[in-house]
Design a protein around this motif. Structure first.
Motif, PDB file in Angstrom:
ATOM      1  N   ILE A  94      38.677  25.521  34.716  1.00 34.36           N
ATOM      2  CA  ILE A  94      38.547  26.847  34.911  1.00 34.36           C
ATOM      3  C   ILE A  94      37.242  26.789  35.514  1.00 34.36           C
ATOM      4  CG2 ILE A  94      37.776  28.538  32.920  1.00 34.36           C
ATOM      5  CD1 ILE A  94      39.864  26.763  31.217  1.00 34.36           C
ATOM      6  N   PRO A  95      36.733  27.631  36.208  1.00 34.27           N
ATOM      7  CA  PRO A  95      37.917  29.239  36.729  1.00 34.27           C
ATOM      8  C   PRO A  95      38.398  28.370  37.967  1.00 34.27           C
ATOM      9  CG  PRO A  95      35.471  29.286  36.818  1.00 34.27           C
ATOM     10  CD  PRO A  95      34.870  28.199  36.610  1.00 34.27           C
ATOM     11  N   SER A  96      39.559  28.673  37.621  1.00 35.91           N
ATOM     12  CA  SER A  96      40.475  28.716  39.011  1.00 35.91           C
ATOM     13  C   SER A  96      40.598  30.169  39.560  1.00 35.91           C
ATOM     14  CB  SER A  96      41.379  27.701  38.253  1.00 35.91           C
ATOM     15  OG  SER A  96      41.467  26.995  38.601  1.00 35.91           O
ATOM     16  N   THR A  97      40.543  29.776  40.875  1.00 37.52           N
ATOM     17  CA  THR A  97      42.278  31.263  41.599  1.00 37.52           C
ATOM     18  C   THR A  97      42.851  31.397  42.070  1.00 37.52           C
ATOM     19  OG1 THR A  97      39.092  32.180  41.438  1.00 37.52           O
ATOM     20  CG2 THR A  97      41.278  33.652  43.180  1.00 37.52           C
ATOM     21  N   ILE A  98      44.038  31.941  42.313  1.00 36.98           N
ATOM     22  CA  ILE A  98      45.023  31.725  42.826  1.00 36.98           C
ATOM     23  C   ILE A  98      44.814  33.406  43.645  1.00 36.98           C
ATOM     24  CG2 ILE A  98      47.384  30.712  43.019  1.00 36.98           C
ATOM     25  CD1 ILE A  98      46.376  28.961  40.663  1.00 36.98           C
ATOM     26  N   ILE A  99      45.694  33.122  44.675  1.00 32.49           N
ATOM     27  CA  ILE A  99      46.293  34.109  45.673  1.00 32.49           C
ATOM     28  C   ILE A  99      47.175  34.027  45.890  1.00 32.49           C
ATOM     29  CG2 ILE A  99      45.515  35.620  47.175  1.00 32.49           C
ATOM     30  CD1 ILE A  99      42.920  35.127  46.911  1.00 32.49           C
ATOM     31  N   LEU A 100      48.318  34.591  45.300  1.00 30.56           N
ATOM     32  CA  LEU A 100      49.768  35.115  46.101  1.00 30.56           C
ATOM     33  C   LEU A 100      49.715  35.942  47.750  1.00 30.56           C
ATOM     34  CD1 LEU A 100      51.505  35.416  42.919  1.00 30.56           C
ATOM     35  CD2 LEU A 100      50.257  33.363  43.502  1.00 30.56           C
ATOM     36  N   ASP A 101      50.700  35.950  48.135  1.00 24.75           N
ATOM     37  CA  ASP A 101      50.425  37.178  49.627  1.00 24.75           C
ATOM     38  C   ASP A 101      51.621  37.917  49.038  1.00 24.75           C
ATOM     39  OD1 ASP A 101      53.439  35.552  49.558  1.00 24.75           O
ATOM     40  OD2 ASP A 101      53.194  34.009  51.059  1.00 24.75           O
ATOM     41  N   LYS A 102      52.073  38.720  49.809  1.00 26.05           N
ATOM     42  CA  LYS A 102      53.168  39.875  49.863  1.00 26.05           C
ATOM     43  C   LYS A 102      54.581  40.126  49.148  1.00 26.05           C
ATOM     44  CE  LYS A 102      50.277  42.515  52.933  1.00 26.05           C
ATOM     45  NZ  LYS A 102      49.854  43.510  53.845  1.00 26.05           N
ATOM     46  N   GLU A 103      54.586  38.032  49.749  1.00 24.10           N
ATOM     47  CA  GLU A 103      56.174  38.041  49.437  1.00 24.10           C
ATOM     48  C   GLU A 103      56.350  36.897  48.182  1.00 24.10           C
ATOM     49  OE1 GLU A 103      58.520  36.300  52.439  1.00 24.10           O
ATOM     50  OE2 GLU A 103      57.230  36.548  53.732  1.00 24.10           O
ATOM     51  N   GLY A 104      54.846  37.072  47.328  1.00 24.54           N
ATOM     52  CA  GLY A 104      54.915  36.487  45.810  1.00 24.54           C
ATOM     53  C   GLY A 104      55.167  34.584  46.128  1.00 24.54           C
ATOM     54  N   ILE A 119      52.655  31.180  46.606  1.00 23.16           N
ATOM     55  CA  ILE A 119      51.460  30.629  46.537  1.00 23.16           C
ATOM     56  C   ILE A 119      50.209  30.529  48.084  1.00 23.16           C
ATOM     57  CG2 ILE A 119      49.591  29.328  45.561  1.00 23.16           C
ATOM     58  CD1 ILE A 119      52.344  28.273  43.321  1.00 23.16           C
ATOM     59  N   ALA A 120      49.486  31.039  48.277  1.00 25.75           N
ATOM     60  CA  ALA A 120      49.336  31.048  49.355  1.00 25.75           C
ATOM     61  C   ALA A 120      47.425  30.033  49.055  1.00 25.75           C
ATOM     62  CB  ALA A 120      48.939  32.376  50.201  1.00 25.75           C
ATOM     63  N   THR A 121      46.873  30.563  48.602  1.00 26.09           N
ATOM     64  CA  THR A 121      45.140  30.032  48.748  1.00 26.09           C
ATOM     65  C   THR A 121      44.890  29.660  47.276  1.00 26.09           C
ATOM     66  OG1 THR A 121      44.969  31.731  50.562  1.00 26.09           O
ATOM     67  CG2 THR A 121      42.599  30.655  49.841  1.00 26.09           C
ATOM     68  N   ARG A 122      43.727  28.570  46.881  1.00 28.16           N
ATOM     69  CA  ARG A 122      43.156  28.310  45.309  1.00 28.16           C
ATOM     70  C   ARG A 122      41.992  28.107  46.252  1.00 28.16           C
ATOM     71  NH1 ARG A 122      45.447  22.680  42.342  1.00 28.16           N
ATOM     72  NH2 ARG A 122      44.329  22.467  44.463  1.00 28.16           N
ATOM     73  N   THR A 123      41.540  28.354  45.040  1.00 26.49           N
ATOM     74  CA  THR A 123      40.107  27.362  44.792  1.00 26.49           C
ATOM     75  C   THR A 123      39.343  26.901  43.041  1.00 26.49           C
ATOM     76  OG1 THR A 123      37.461  27.328  45.067  1.00 26.49           O
ATOM     77  CG2 THR A 123      38.602  29.270  44.025  1.00 26.49           C
ATOM     78  N   LEU A 125      35.808  35.564  48.021  1.00 27.96           N
ATOM     79  CA  LEU A 125      36.306  35.736  47.806  1.00 27.96           C
ATOM     80  C   LEU A 125      37.205  36.747  49.065  1.00 27.96           C
ATOM     81  CD1 LEU A 125      38.775  36.743  44.708  1.00 27.96           C
ATOM     82  CD2 LEU A 125      36.247  37.816  44.785  1.00 27.96           C
ATOM     83  N   ARG A 126      36.577  37.672  49.210  1.00 26.04           N
ATOM     84  CA  ARG A 126      37.149  38.041  50.637  1.00 26.04           C
ATOM     85  C   ARG A 126      37.772  37.691  52.244  1.00 26.04           C
ATOM     86  NH1 ARG A 126      32.160  41.244  49.876  1.00 26.04           N
ATOM     87  NH2 ARG A 126      32.229  42.983  48.348  1.00 26.04           N
ATOM     88  N   SER A 127      37.185  36.564  52.023  1.00 25.67           N
ATOM     89  CA  SER A 127      37.636  35.162  53.028  1.00 25.67           C
ATOM     90  C   SER A 127      39.436  35.103  52.894  1.00 25.67           C
ATOM     91  CB  SER A 127      36.191  33.967  52.876  1.00 25.67           C
ATOM     92  OG  SER A 127      36.531  33.309  52.650  1.00 25.67           O
ATOM     93  N   MET A 128      39.155  34.534  51.221  1.00 27.60           N
ATOM     94  CA  MET A 128      40.291  34.218  50.555  1.00 27.60           C
ATOM     95  C   MET A 128      41.277  35.931  51.374  1.00 27.60           C
ATOM     96  SD  MET A 128      38.939  32.206  47.882  1.00 27.60           S
ATOM     97  CE  MET A 128      40.788  32.289  46.651  1.00 27.60           C
ATOM     98  N   ALA A 180      41.737  38.176  53.119  1.00 29.05           N
ATOM     99  CA  ALA A 180      41.668  39.051  54.255  1.00 29.05           C
ATOM    100  C   ALA A 180      42.655  38.294  54.930  1.00 29.05           C
ATOM    101  CB  ALA A 180      39.979  39.007  54.728  1.00 29.05           C
ATOM    102  N   PRO A 181      42.672  37.255  54.845  1.00 30.10           N
ATOM    103  CA  PRO A 181      44.069  37.099  56.082  1.00 30.10           C
ATOM    104  C   PRO A 181      45.594  37.210  55.087  1.00 30.10           C
ATOM    105  CG  PRO A 181      42.239  35.058  55.769  1.00 30.10           C
ATOM    106  CD  PRO A 181      41.886  35.864  54.785  1.00 30.10           C
ATOM    107  N   LEU A 182      45.776  36.991  54.365  1.00 29.12           N
ATOM    108  CA  LEU A 182      46.742  37.731  52.958  1.00 29.12           C
ATOM    109  C   LEU A 182      47.102  39.096  54.111  1.00 29.12           C
ATOM    110  CD1 LEU A 182      46.491  35.297  49.871  1.00 29.12           C
ATOM    111  CD2 LEU A 182      47.776  34.951  52.699  1.00 29.12           C
ATOM    112  N   LEU A 183      45.893  40.100  53.548  1.00 27.50           N
ATOM    113  CA  LEU A 183      46.429  41.589  53.729  1.00 27.50           C
ATOM    114  C   LEU A 183      46.569  42.082  54.909  1.00 27.50           C
ATOM    115  CD1 LEU A 183      43.266  42.903  52.308  1.00 27.50           C
ATOM    116  CD2 LEU A 183      45.689  43.365  51.414  1.00 27.50           C
ATOM    117  N   ALA A 184      46.057  40.487  56.289  1.00 34.91           N
ATOM    118  CA  ALA A 184      46.422  40.817  57.352  1.00 34.91           C
ATOM    119  C   ALA A 184      47.702  41.001  57.469  1.00 34.91           C
ATOM    120  CB  ALA A 184      46.074  40.353  58.215  1.00 34.91           C
ATOM    121  N   GLU A 185      48.870  39.666  57.293  1.00 34.94           N
ATOM    122  CA  GLU A 185      49.904  39.456  57.331  1.00 34.94           C
ATOM    123  C   GLU A 185      50.216  40.340  57.363  1.00 34.94           C
ATOM    124  OE1 GLU A 185      48.916  34.675  55.901  1.00 34.94           O
ATOM    125  OE2 GLU A 185      50.825  35.938  54.616  1.00 34.94           O
TER     126      GLU A 185
END
Length: 213
Positions: free
Chosen positions: A177-187, A189-193, A202-205, A207-212
């Protein structure tokens, strides 16, 4: 039967009856051994249930698109008393942030989440932010945190960390805690810190997923 043997048997019965409760508590505590306000991963590779992920020197772990694991369903009551189910957010990049109002690094990163989430919403980007509030004993403390830092997106209220138990073993999950997990558009798990993030991180985590496509 001697008095000492009778005492041993009574103690044994009490120990057995409390064992299930103890194991449950240990299981939940194990998930949230969440080095309260934890540090980041070191660089390198590791193997998850669905493939490899790479952790860079910044402590951000990323999974190649073809090797990502499906995220579990995270649902329940939110801090503001509504309900939320993350599986309904497929089609969007989903930013999951695990936080507690008592956690100094959570307070440090909160302005970044408030700013970036608002900017992306105003720009009409396909991103949904969802908090997971944990280890707060009351919703009042969590609600005050959200108000203080201008957090406008919903947070699931998860005081004992049960939602974290839903992540499959070996995947990028939240164990600090804290943790941040980002899911791609297909739900998936793509990225974590596992540490507090800045606006730039946060933006760097995201942006690549938005571009997919």
């Amino acid at each position: 039967m001697s008095l000492s043997r009778a005492r041993v048997r009574r103690c044994s019965r009490r120990s057995t009856s409390g064992r299930a409760t103890l194991l449950t508590a240990v299981t939940v505590a194990g998930v949230m051994t969440l080095t309260s306000c934890g540090g980041s991963d070191g660089g390198g590779k590791a193997t998850g249930s669905g493939g490899n992920y790479v952790t860079g020197p910044s402590g951000i772990s990323r999974v190649a698109r073809g090797e990502r694991d499906e995220a579990p369903k995270l649902d329940g009551e939110t801090v503001d008393g509504k309900t939320l189910d993350t599986t309904t957010l497929k089609g969007k990049v989903v930013v999951l942030n695990v936080w507690g109002s008592w956690c100094p690094p959570c307070r440090a990163e909160a302005p970044s989440f408030a700013k970036v989430s608002k900017e992306l919403a105003d720009a009409g980007k396909d991103v949904a932010f969802v908090g997971i509030n944990t280890r707060d004993t009351s919703k009042q403390s969590a609600a005050s945190f959200e108000q203080d830092f201008g957090i406008t997106y919903p947070s699931l209220f998860d005081p004992v960390g049960k939602l974290m138990l839903r992540f499959p073993k070996g995947t990028l999950n939240a164990n600090a805690i804290p943790s941040t997990i980002i899911l791609d558009k297909e739900g998936r798990i793509a990225t974590r810190t596992l540490s507090a993030v800045s606006e730039e991180q946060l933006r760097s985590m995201i942006a690549p997923l938005l571009a997919e496509k």
